[in-house]
Design a protein around this motif. Structure first.
Motif, PDB file in Angstrom:
ATOM      1  N   UNK A  43      27.990  30.431  81.044  1.00 44.71           N
ATOM      2  CA  UNK A  43      28.151  30.472  82.608  1.00 44.71           C
ATOM      3  C   UNK A  43      29.270  29.698  82.791  1.00 44.71           C
ATOM      4  N   UNK A  44      29.707  28.739  82.059  1.00 44.18           N
ATOM      5  CA  UNK A  44      31.189  28.192  82.575  1.00 44.18           C
ATOM      6  C   UNK A  44      32.268  29.146  82.201  1.00 44.18           C
ATOM      7  N   UNK A  45      32.084  29.924  81.292  1.00 41.90           N
ATOM      8  CA  UNK A  45      33.134  31.188  81.006  1.00 41.90           C
ATOM      9  C   UNK A  45      33.159  32.141  82.233  1.00 41.90           C
ATOM     10  N   UNK A  46      31.834  32.399  82.698  1.00 35.81           N
ATOM     11  CA  UNK A  46      31.660  33.261  83.951  1.00 35.81           C
ATOM     12  C   UNK A  46      32.332  32.726  85.210  1.00 35.81           C
ATOM     13  N   UNK A  47      32.033  31.401  85.330  1.00 36.91           N
ATOM     14  CA  UNK A  47      32.793  31.001  86.572  1.00 36.91           C
ATOM     15  C   UNK A  47      34.179  30.820  86.243  1.00 36.91           C
ATOM     16  N   UNK A  48      34.952  30.603  85.354  1.00 34.97           N
ATOM     17  CA  UNK A  48      36.232  30.378  85.259  1.00 34.97           C
ATOM     18  C   UNK A  48      37.107  31.672  85.205  1.00 34.97           C
ATOM     19  N   UNK A  49      36.396  32.494  84.276  1.00 34.86           N
ATOM     20  CA  UNK A  49      37.379  33.646  83.812  1.00 34.86           C
ATOM     21  C   UNK A  49      36.433  35.005  84.381  1.00 34.86           C
ATOM     22  N   UNK A  50      35.212  34.986  84.526  1.00 32.03           N
ATOM     23  CA  UNK A  50      34.506  36.191  84.930  1.00 32.03           C
ATOM     24  C   UNK A  50      34.033  36.790  83.565  1.00 32.03           C
ATOM     25  N   UNK A  51      34.280  36.475  82.711  1.00 32.21           N
ATOM     26  CA  UNK A  51      33.903  37.029  81.164  1.00 32.21           C
ATOM     27  C   UNK A  51      32.808  36.073  80.706  1.00 32.21           C
ATOM     28  N   UNK A  52      31.943  37.027  80.162  1.00 33.03           N
ATOM     29  CA  UNK A  52      30.511  36.588  79.637  1.00 33.03           C
ATOM     30  C   UNK A  52      30.679  36.270  78.120  1.00 33.03           C
ATOM     31  N   UNK A  53      31.206  35.166  77.987  1.00 30.39           N
ATOM     32  CA  UNK A  53      31.661  34.470  76.647  1.00 30.39           C
ATOM     33  C   UNK A  53      31.688  33.045  76.587  1.00 30.39           C
ATOM     34  N   UNK A  54      31.179  32.613  75.453  1.00 24.00           N
ATOM     35  CA  UNK A  54      31.269  30.981  75.242  1.00 24.00           C
ATOM     36  C   UNK A  54      32.704  30.389  74.773  1.00 24.00           C
ATOM     37  N   UNK A  55      33.592  30.130  75.696  1.00 26.75           N
ATOM     38  CA  UNK A  55      34.768  29.643  75.102  1.00 26.75           C
ATOM     39  C   UNK A  55      34.870  28.528  74.364  1.00 26.75           C
ATOM     40  N   UNK A  56      33.746  27.522  74.376  1.00 28.98           N
ATOM     41  CA  UNK A  56      33.863  26.379  73.462  1.00 28.98           C
ATOM     42  C   UNK A  56      33.267  26.645  72.213  1.00 28.98           C
ATOM     43  N   UNK A  57      32.898  27.827  71.777  1.00 25.74           N
ATOM     44  CA  UNK A  57      32.409  27.907  70.282  1.00 25.74           C
ATOM     45  C   UNK A  57      33.530  29.077  69.731  1.00 25.74           C
ATOM     46  N   UNK A  58      34.748  29.364  70.170  1.00 25.90           N
ATOM     47  CA  UNK A  58      35.636  30.168  69.397  1.00 25.90           C
ATOM     48  C   UNK A  58      36.165  29.244  68.562  1.00 25.90           C
ATOM     49  N   UNK A  59      36.439  29.927  67.123  1.00 27.96           N
ATOM     50  CA  UNK A  59      36.852  28.876  66.081  1.00 27.96           C
ATOM     51  C   UNK A  59      35.762  28.494  65.266  1.00 27.96           C
ATOM     52  N   UNK A  60      34.478  28.654  65.568  1.00 26.70           N
ATOM     53  CA  UNK A  60      33.166  28.397  64.871  1.00 26.70           C
ATOM     54  C   UNK A  60      32.552  29.489  64.426  1.00 26.70           C
ATOM     55  N   UNK A  61      31.499  29.215  63.711  1.00 22.12           N
ATOM     56  CA  UNK A  61      30.686  30.370  63.192  1.00 22.12           C
ATOM     57  C   UNK A  61      30.098  31.223  64.182  1.00 22.12           C
ATOM     58  N   UNK A  62      29.807  30.442  65.486  1.00 17.54           N
ATOM     59  CA  UNK A  62      29.115  31.391  66.463  1.00 17.54           C
ATOM     60  C   UNK A  62      30.157  32.343  67.124  1.00 17.54           C
ATOM     61  N   UNK A  63      31.566  31.956  66.890  1.00 15.79           N
ATOM     62  CA  UNK A  63      32.566  32.907  67.628  1.00 15.79           C
ATOM     63  C   UNK A  63      32.494  32.912  68.906  1.00 15.79           C
ATOM     64  N   UNK A  64      32.301  33.830  69.766  1.00 18.23           N
ATOM     65  CA  UNK A  64      32.348  33.680  71.289  1.00 18.23           C
ATOM     66  C   UNK A  64      30.728  34.182  71.621  1.00 18.23           C
ATOM     67  N   UNK A  65      29.817  34.015  70.659  1.00 19.80           N
ATOM     68  CA  UNK A  65      28.487  34.484  71.105  1.00 19.80           C
ATOM     69  C   UNK A  65      28.100  33.637  72.360  1.00 19.80           C
ATOM     70  N   UNK A  66      27.718  34.296  73.323  1.00 16.87           N
ATOM     71  CA  UNK A  66      27.202  33.634  74.571  1.00 16.87           C
ATOM     72  C   UNK A  66      25.977  33.211  74.692  1.00 16.87           C
ATOM     73  N   UNK A  67      25.124  33.568  73.796  1.00 16.98           N
ATOM     74  CA  UNK A  67      23.784  33.019  73.806  1.00 16.98           C
ATOM     75  C   UNK A  67      22.848  34.148  72.998  1.00 16.98           C
ATOM     76  N   UNK A  68      21.576  33.644  72.851  1.00 13.12           N
ATOM     77  CA  UNK A  68      20.613  34.646  72.069  1.00 13.12           C
ATOM     78  C   UNK A  68      19.766  34.986  73.174  1.00 13.12           C
ATOM     79  N   UNK A  69      20.194  35.105  74.371  1.00 20.37           N
ATOM     80  CA  UNK A  69      19.140  35.439  75.449  1.00 20.37           C
ATOM     81  C   UNK A  69      19.808  36.783  76.350  1.00 20.37           C
ATOM     82  N   UNK A  70      19.153  37.366  77.023  1.00 21.68           N
ATOM     83  CA  UNK A  70      19.680  38.295  77.801  1.00 21.68           C
ATOM     84  C   UNK A  70      20.951  37.747  79.007  1.00 21.68           C
TER      85      UNK A  70
END
Length: 128
Positions: A13-40
C-alpha cells in the motif's frame, strides 16, 4: 511472526501511495523480492489510496479495514431486514440475530487489524 501479513499488505500500500506501483519496495533484495502480498490486490490498492489521501500515520493504517468492518455491519443488518420483511425471520429472531451480529467481539478485533478479512467479508455480504 506477529504482524507479518500486515507488513506485506501495508508495504504494498505504501508502494501504491508513493509510486502508484503495486509492489513492496521494502522487500527488494530479500527472498520475497517485490512480492506485494499473498492476497488479492484489492486491499493494498484501497489502503494505498487511503495513504495517499490521509498520509501514512497510525490512524490511516486501519482506516480501510475499519470502514470495511462498518460496511459488514450495515450489510448484515440489511440482509436481516430483508429476511424479516419477507417473513423468513420473525421480529424476535431478526432482533436477536442483529444483537449477536453487532456484539461479535472476534469480528470487531479482526476489523481493527490491517488484514483483508473485513474487506472480503464486506464484499461477500454486499454481493449477497
Amino acid at each position: 511472526m506477529a504482524g507479518y501479513d500486515e507488513a506485506l499488505i501495508n508495504d504494498a500500500a505504501i508502494g501504491v501511495a508513493r509510486s502508484g506501483e503495486l509492489r513492496g519496495p521494502s522487500f527488494e533484495g530479500t527472498p520475497l523480492g517485490s512480492v506485494f502480498a499473498f492476497y488479492p490486490p484489492g486491499l493494498p490498492l484501497v489502503q494505498g489510496a487511503v495513504f495517499r489521501v490521509f498520509g501514512l500515520n497510525r490512524w490511516s493504517l486501519r482506516t480501510a479495514t475499519k470502514l470495511a468492518h462498518m460496511a459488514v455491519c450495515v450489510f448484515g443488518l440489511l440482509i436481516l431486514r430483508i429476511l424479516w420483511e419477507r417473513g423468513v425471520l420473525s421480529g424476535l429472531a431478526a432482533f436477536t440475530a442483529a444483537v449477536l451480529w453487532l456484539s461479535d467481539v472476534a469480528g470487531f478485533w479482526i476489523g481493527r487489524m490491517a488484514r483483508s478479512d473485513s474487506v472480503e467479508e464486506a464484499l461477500a455480504l454486499g454481493a449477497a
